[in-house]
Each structure stands twice: as C-alpha cells, then as structure tokens.
Design a protein around this motif. Structure first.
Motif, short mmCIF file in Angstrom:
data_model
loop_
_atom_site.label_atom_id
_atom_site.label_comp_id
_atom_site.label_asym_id
_atom_site.label_seq_id
_atom_site.Cartn_x
_atom_site.Cartn_y
_atom_site.Cartn_z
N PRO A 160 0.83 -1.21 0.00
CA PRO A 160 0.00 0.00 0.00
C PRO A 160 0.86 1.26 0.00
CG PRO A 160 0.05 -0.98 2.19
CD PRO A 160 0.79 -1.92 1.30
N LEU A 161 0.47 2.21 -0.83
CA LEU A 161 1.22 3.46 -0.90
C LEU A 161 1.17 4.18 0.44
CD1 LEU A 161 0.08 4.79 -4.39
CD2 LEU A 161 2.20 3.59 -3.82
N PRO A 162 2.26 4.81 0.85
CA PRO A 162 2.27 5.49 2.15
C PRO A 162 1.39 6.72 2.17
CG PRO A 162 4.32 5.90 0.96
CD PRO A 162 3.56 4.88 0.17
N LEU A 163 0.88 7.04 3.35
CA LEU A 163 0.01 8.20 3.50
C LEU A 163 0.69 9.50 3.12
CD1 LEU A 163 -1.93 7.38 6.79
CD2 LEU A 163 -2.92 7.78 4.53
N SER A 164 2.01 9.53 3.22
CA SER A 164 2.73 10.75 2.84
C SER A 164 2.55 11.08 1.36
CB SER A 164 4.23 10.60 3.17
OG SER A 164 4.79 9.50 2.45
N HIS A 165 2.16 10.10 0.56
CA HIS A 165 1.93 10.34 -0.87
C HIS A 165 0.55 10.91 -1.15
CE1 HIS A 165 5.14 7.30 -2.54
NE2 HIS A 165 5.61 8.02 -1.52
N LEU A 166 -0.34 10.89 -0.15
CA LEU A 166 -1.74 11.22 -0.39
C LEU A 166 -1.95 12.63 -0.96
CD1 LEU A 166 -4.70 10.43 -0.27
CD2 LEU A 166 -4.72 11.01 2.15
N PRO A 167 -1.31 13.67 -0.43
CA PRO A 167 -1.56 15.01 -1.01
C PRO A 167 -1.23 15.08 -2.50
CG PRO A 167 -0.49 15.20 1.13
CD PRO A 167 -0.45 13.75 0.77
N GLY A 168 -0.10 14.53 -2.90
CA GLY A 168 0.26 14.55 -4.31
C GLY A 168 -0.66 13.71 -5.16
N ILE A 169 -1.05 12.55 -4.65
CA ILE A 169 -1.98 11.69 -5.37
C ILE A 169 -3.30 12.41 -5.58
CG2 ILE A 169 -3.40 9.61 -5.15
CD1 ILE A 169 -0.99 8.26 -3.82
N TYR A 170 -3.77 13.06 -4.54
CA TYR A 170 -5.06 13.74 -4.65
C TYR A 170 -4.98 14.91 -5.62
CZ TYR A 170 -9.41 16.05 -3.48
OH TYR A 170 -10.65 16.63 -3.56
N GLU A 171 -3.89 15.64 -5.59
CA GLU A 171 -3.74 16.80 -6.48
C GLU A 171 -3.84 16.38 -7.94
OE1 GLU A 171 -0.53 20.37 -7.44
OE2 GLU A 171 -0.19 19.03 -5.74
N ASP A 172 -3.27 15.22 -8.27
CA ASP A 172 -3.34 14.73 -9.64
C ASP A 172 -4.72 14.13 -9.95
OD1 ASP A 172 -0.69 15.43 -10.06
OD2 ASP A 172 0.08 13.44 -9.55
N SER A 173 -5.20 13.28 -9.05
CA SER A 173 -6.40 12.50 -9.36
C SER A 173 -7.67 13.32 -9.35
CB SER A 173 -6.53 11.32 -8.40
OG SER A 173 -6.62 11.75 -7.05
N VAL A 174 -7.73 14.38 -8.53
CA VAL A 174 -8.96 15.18 -8.48
C VAL A 174 -9.26 15.80 -9.84
CG1 VAL A 174 -7.88 17.35 -7.71
CG2 VAL A 174 -10.26 16.85 -7.09
N LYS A 175 -8.24 16.04 -10.62
CA LYS A 175 -8.45 16.61 -11.96
C LYS A 175 -9.16 15.60 -12.87
CE LYS A 175 -4.19 19.19 -11.22
NZ LYS A 175 -2.75 19.25 -11.52
N ILE A 176 -8.83 14.32 -12.71
CA ILE A 176 -9.53 13.28 -13.47
C ILE A 176 -10.95 13.11 -12.95
CG2 ILE A 176 -9.56 10.81 -13.98
CD1 ILE A 176 -6.53 10.83 -13.94
N LEU A 177 -11.09 13.09 -11.63
CA LEU A 177 -12.42 12.89 -11.04
C LEU A 177 -13.40 13.98 -11.49
CD1 LEU A 177 -11.33 11.95 -7.39
CD2 LEU A 177 -11.92 10.40 -9.26
N MET A 178 -12.93 15.22 -11.53
CA MET A 178 -13.80 16.32 -11.95
C MET A 178 -14.04 16.28 -13.46
SD MET A 178 -14.79 17.79 -9.25
CE MET A 178 -15.66 19.14 -10.03
N ALA A 179 -13.01 15.98 -14.24
CA ALA A 179 -13.19 15.91 -15.69
C ALA A 179 -14.19 14.82 -16.05
CB ALA A 179 -11.86 15.67 -16.38
N GLY A 180 -14.25 13.78 -15.23
CA GLY A 180 -15.19 12.70 -15.47
C GLY A 180 -16.64 13.14 -15.40
N LEU A 181 -16.91 14.29 -14.78
CA LEU A 181 -18.27 14.76 -14.63
C LEU A 181 -18.80 15.47 -15.87
CD1 LEU A 181 -18.19 16.29 -11.02
CD2 LEU A 181 -19.15 14.09 -11.73
N TYR A 182 -17.93 16.09 -16.62
CA TYR A 182 -18.43 16.95 -17.69
C TYR A 182 -17.98 16.53 -19.09
CZ TYR A 182 -13.83 19.20 -17.38
OH TYR A 182 -12.47 19.44 -17.35
N MET A 183 -17.10 15.56 -19.20
CA MET A 183 -16.63 15.13 -20.53
C MET A 183 -17.73 14.39 -21.28
SD MET A 183 -13.68 16.14 -21.36
CE MET A 183 -13.39 15.03 -22.72
#
Length: 388
Positions: free
Chosen positions: A365-388
């Motif tokens: 499992p990826l360490p929690l210290s990676h979470l901020p960076g993971i979220y910063e990248d992935s939230v852009k996909i999650l939001m794009a998934g709503l309107y594409m």
C-alpha cells in the motif's frame, strides 16, 4: 444544522436567509412539500453548524451585527430565550481527516459526519461483504446521467477510498458555498448529473491489510493463505482469497486458465467461477440498476490509466482519455493484456466509457505521505469525469 419552522416560513425563504440553493434544502428535507411550512417542524439546513455565544447583555440585533448575519437567522435559531445564543456558522472547510489508515470503520464514521452536515446526500447499502459488512454507495445530485466512481477493489489499495472521501467532502463544501473545484461549477453538475460512489468495494480485505489476522474473525485461515506471514500488506484479495477485479464475465475463462495461483491466495486468484463473490456481484448488479453513463475505478499504482477493452469502447472514450492525460499528467493506455476486470466487463456490456486509474507510484500500500500529491493529480480526473 436544524431549525424549527415558524408560521409562514418557506424553504425558499430559508434559501435566501442562509444563501443556500433551494434545491439542496429540498433534497435535505424530502418529506417537506412546497409552500408554507407547517409550524414547529424540524428543517435541515445543510452546510451549517451552530455555535454558542453568551448573551452578556447583548441583544440579538447586536450579536447579528457583530457576526455579520441576518437578524432573522438568529431569531429563527433562538425562538426561546436562553442565557446563550445559537449562532449559525457556515462550513467553509472540509470536515474529514482522511490522512490515516483508512479502514472500514473510518469510512462509516466519515459517512456519518457527511450525512449529518449534508443531508441531501444519499447513502445506501448495495449488498454485503463475505463477513457481512454493508457495501455502501453514496449518491449526490439530481441528474438522469449517473457517473460512477469506486475504490478499494483491491485490499492493499485502500488509499483510493481516502481519495474518494476527500473528493466527496470537497465537492460538498463547493456545492454549499457556490465554489468551483478544478474550475468546474459544482452546483451546475448537481442538477445535471448524479454521482455514484462506492468508496470501499472490499471492506473485509481492507481491514485485513490494516488490522491483521483478527479482521478475519476466525472464519478464514488467512494466515495459511498468506504463507504464514502475519503481515498482510501485499494482500489484494477479499477475505476468501479471491481477487475481486478478476471476477467479471469478460473473458474470465482466459484469466482462470492462465492465472496463478489456482486456489485462494492473497492476490490474482479469479475464483472458482465468475461472480462467485458477493462484493463482485453487488457491483455488477449496481451497474445494471443505475445504468451508469461511465465508470471510473481507482486503483494503485503507476500514474497511468486504462481506457479500452477488446474494441468495445465507444469513440468518445479516446477524447476523454486525452483530457484525463492532459489534466493529470497520467499516461493513457488503451489496451493491456488483462481480462475479467470491472472496467472490462462494463465496457463490454454497455459499450460506454470505462477507466481504471492507477494512482501514484511506489509499492502498495502506498504510504500516507503520498496522499496530497496523489489527490492533487487524481482530483483533476475525477472532476473531468463529470463533464466530458
């Protein structure tokens, strides 16, 4: 926050008083009809909490001026005079603390918090895990177009559940405060889209990875399946040793024939037959019931995503993949030599876009210290998934 209605109050008036979209008030109070409210009923005001302030000789008008609130907002909350005054406070920051080993109880606790403060969301059980844990779906929005997200198909990828819950919390703050998220107008999506989220598909497996052997409740010899190793950090399967993302009738027979091991194990075993596991079956039935417009499944790791299956994907999946790639920096991969996954089955059956997003890089499992960076990248996909 709850208020007690007065004669001639309406939800439209509360919308104006608290600057909350009326549609959110209506969805938070589904049993209340339009028009004047009955007197002395409780009404939910989403996105607010109450604070207590001593009167100290002050009038409500003076407290309202000091707090920069409409006087009637205080009057509504303080219909009975007391030594302290209830003051409405708008929630402007996320409520959840997700930087923790995100087990099933964390999910339950956080869904309780969000349901209490944002009662317009819907939380529903779609089935039960092998050990009887409720598999929970969260729905937000009113649109006929239903877009689905899920996490923790694999036990040691539980950080995906934390990502989804952080995103949900950020969405709710944005909707109730008329904000954008990744430059997307969140209120407009609320009326045009319904978001479906299953944050934790494999709660038994997640608890095993985080808590150890005790999570099996003595019902399965997980220690034997794990070759005697008391550390379960490499465990991807459900509690019976079946890989839930190898369970779907999309060339399942190929995976069954070529996959090792041939018996229950920490990873990769596709089961004795497709859809043998209750978690996998519940997710299939959910897709059929909701008629998803598209599916976005979060996994780890690799900073890439897969968007095709055997040529069944529709043409506009390619443009969506380009958008996801541009926004996140993740690499788009159309085909991989893999079958029987949830995304594979969805694309095959519905001929609609499906995506498996591999968040972050490292060792699961990826360490929690990676979470901020993971979220910063992935939230852009999650939001794009709503309107594409």
């Amino acid at each position: 926050m709850k208020v007690v209605s007065r004669s001639r109050d309406t939800l439209a008036y509360y919308s104006q008083l608290f600057q909350i979209p009326q549609v959110l008030l209506e969805d938070a109070n589904p049993t209340i009809a339009e028009g004047n409210l009955p007197t002395d009923i409780e009404v939910q005001i989403p996105g607010f909490v109450t604070d207590k302030e001593s009167r100290s000789g002050s009038t409500l008008r003076e407290i309202a001026l000091r707090s920069q609130l409409p006087l009637d907002a205080l009057s509504l909350l303080n219909q009975v005079e007391k030594e302290t005054v209830s003051v409405p406070v708008r929630i402007i920051n996320p409520l959840l603390v997700i930087e923790k080993p995100y087990d099933y109880q964390s999910l339950l606790d956080d869904l309780d918090i969000l349901s209490f403060h944002y009662p317009f969301i819907q939380v529903e059980s779609i089935g039960k895990s092998v050990l009887g844990k409720e598999l929970l779906e969260v729905r937000v929005g009113q649109g006929k177009k239903v877009i689905h997200y899920n996490g923790s198909f694999h036990a040691n990828e539980w950080i995906t559940s934390a990502v989804l819950m952080k995103w949900l919390n950020d969405l709710l703050v944005a909707v109730t405060n008329d904000r954008t998220l990744c430059s997307v107008d969140c209120m407009s999506f609320y009326q045009n889209v319904t978001i479906s989220i299953v944050p934790m598909v494999d709660p038994d497996g997640v608890d095993l990875v985080i808590k150890g052997e005790q999570a099996a409740e003595g019902k399965f010899d997980v220690l034997k399946m794990n070759n005697g190793n008391p550390a379960f950090y490499a465990w991807k399967a459900n509690i019976r040793g079946v890989d839930l993302n190898n369970q779907y009738p999309a060339n399942w027979e190929i995976e069954k024939r070529r996959k090792l091991p041939k018996a229950p194990a920490p990873r990769d075993f596709p089961g004795q037959y497709s859809l043998s596991e209750p978690e996998a079956l519940a997710m299939k039935e959910l897709a059929e019931r909701r008629n998803f417009e598209r599916v976005i499944a979060l996994h780890t790791q690799g900073k890439e995503f897969y968007w095709g299956y055997e040529g069944h994907e529709p043409e506009h999946s390619a443009s969506m993949a380009r958008e996801f790639e541009m926004r996140s920096g993740y690499r788009a991969v159309q085909y991989v030599d893999s079958h029987a996954g949830y995304k594979d089955w969805f694309i095959q059956e519905f001929k609609r876009p499906g995506f498996t997003i591999e968040l972050g890089t490292g060792i699961n499992p990826l360490p929690l210290s990676h979470l901020p960076g993971i979220y910063e990248d992935s939230v852009k996909i999650l939001m794009a998934g709503l309107y594409m």
